[in-house]
Motif scaffolding. Structure first.
Motif, PDB file in Angstrom:
ATOM      1  N   GLU A  97      -1.652  94.157   1.676  1.00  0.00           N
ATOM      2  CA  GLU A  97      -2.357  95.336   1.162  1.00  0.00           C
ATOM      3  C   GLU A  97      -3.874  95.159   1.105  1.00  0.00           C
ATOM      4  OE1 GLU A  97      -0.700  97.181  -2.322  1.00  0.00           O
ATOM      5  OE2 GLU A  97       1.324  96.639  -1.681  1.00  0.00           O
TER       6      GLU A  97
ATOM      7  N   ASP B 177      -6.524  97.749   2.693  1.00  0.00           N
ATOM      8  CA  ASP B 177      -7.528  98.406   1.852  1.00  0.00           C
ATOM      9  C   ASP B 177      -8.940  98.144   2.367  1.00  0.00           C
ATOM     10  OD1 ASP B 177      -5.501  99.374   0.246  1.00  0.00           O
ATOM     11  OD2 ASP B 177      -5.721  97.798  -1.277  1.00  0.00           O
TER      12      ASP B 177
ATOM     13  N   VAL C 126      -7.879 107.100   4.458  1.00  0.00           N
ATOM     14  CA  VAL C 126      -6.604 107.316   5.138  1.00  0.00           C
ATOM     15  C   VAL C 126      -6.790 108.490   6.089  1.00  0.00           C
ATOM     16  CG1 VAL C 126      -4.151 107.805   4.835  1.00  0.00           C
ATOM     17  CG2 VAL C 126      -5.367 106.410   3.151  1.00  0.00           C
TER      18      VAL C 126
ATOM     19  N   GLN D 146       1.978 104.882   4.818  1.00  0.00           N
ATOM     20  CA  GLN D 146       2.392 104.604   3.444  1.00  0.00           C
ATOM     21  C   GLN D 146       1.332 105.008   2.423  1.00  0.00           C
ATOM     22  OE1 GLN D 146       3.245 100.428   3.971  1.00  0.00           O
ATOM     23  NE2 GLN D 146       5.435 100.851   3.949  1.00  0.00           N
ATOM     24  N   ARG D 147       0.128 105.208   2.870  1.00  0.00           N
ATOM     25  CA  ARG D 147      -0.958 105.578   1.962  1.00  0.00           C
ATOM     26  C   ARG D 147      -1.286 107.073   1.986  1.00  0.00           C
ATOM     27  NH1 ARG D 147      -1.084 100.476   2.863  1.00  0.00           N
ATOM     28  NH2 ARG D 147      -2.161  98.989   1.540  1.00  0.00           N
TER      29      ARG D 147
ATOM     30  N   SER E 130       5.907 109.192   6.354  1.00  0.00           N
ATOM     31  CA  SER E 130       5.683 109.017   4.924  1.00  0.00           C
ATOM     32  C   SER E 130       6.409 110.107   4.165  1.00  0.00           C
ATOM     33  CB  SER E 130       4.186 109.105   4.623  1.00  0.00           C
ATOM     34  OG  SER E 130       3.973 109.160   3.228  1.00  0.00           O
TER      35      SER E 130
END
Length: 179
Positions: free
Chosen positions: A112, A116, A124, A149-150, A172
């Motif tokens: 992660e 990030d 994103v 996923q974000r 997602s």
């Protein structure tokens, strides 16, 4: 599942040589040159023989595929994973297992903090995904899964080829699966 895999990794997440790590877990990795004609599947797993078959591709894609298939094998014996799949069985199809296996592989290849850091500049977005891919830390597919996923709401992170044809779709939420 993550503990079982990373506990056998010589250097934890993103270990460079996956085959010995997977073999310590009783899995065998086999690389084949040709996929089934007209099929986009990049790999498969056989629970009976604990064999992972990966179609020859870029190193990054093969690593993503091997870890995705390892998740299928590990998940078959993991009660929590099976309970989670059962809980979703009423509202979804087998795609939920595929999404979970993609997420497992992406997490191992792209921790992660790395995602990030790569998304810090563009967020994103398509540019954020391009930035993450440009880091070269993992395959394009793993990067797409990490970005999907974000997403703030259900949707996709799509990877298109030069002709605009979808090469990979990371889902997602409860967005309908696409081929």
């Amino acid at each position: 599942m993550l503990a079982a895999l990373t506990g056998n990794a010589p250097s934890g997440r993103g270990a460079d040589d996956l085959a010995p790590m997977l073999e310590r877990l009783g899995m065998h990795v086999r690389v084949v040159d040709d996929p089934v004609p007209g099929c986009s599947v990049a790999g498969s797993s056989d629970h009976r023989t604990q064999t992972i078959t990966v179609v020859r591709a870029t190193r990054g894609r093969m690593r993503f595929t091997a870890l995705h298939e390892a998740a299928h094998l590990l998940g078959g014996d993991d009660d929590e994973f099976q309970d989670a799949l059962y809980a979703h069985a009423r509202t979804s199809d087998r795609q939920i297992e595929e999404d979970a296996c993609d997420a497992f592989a992406a997490l191992l290849l792209l921790p992660e903090e790395q995602v990030d850091a790569a998304l810090a500049r563009h967020g994103v977005s398509a540019r954020g995904l391009a930035e993450l891919i440009a880091t070269g830390r993992a395959s394009t597919e793993a990067c797409a899964v990490a970005v999907a996923q974000r997403l703030a709401s259900p949707g996709y992170a799509l990877v298109l080829d030069a002709d605009g044809v979808a090469r990979f779709a990371a889902r997602s939420g409860d967005a309908l699966p696409i081929r």
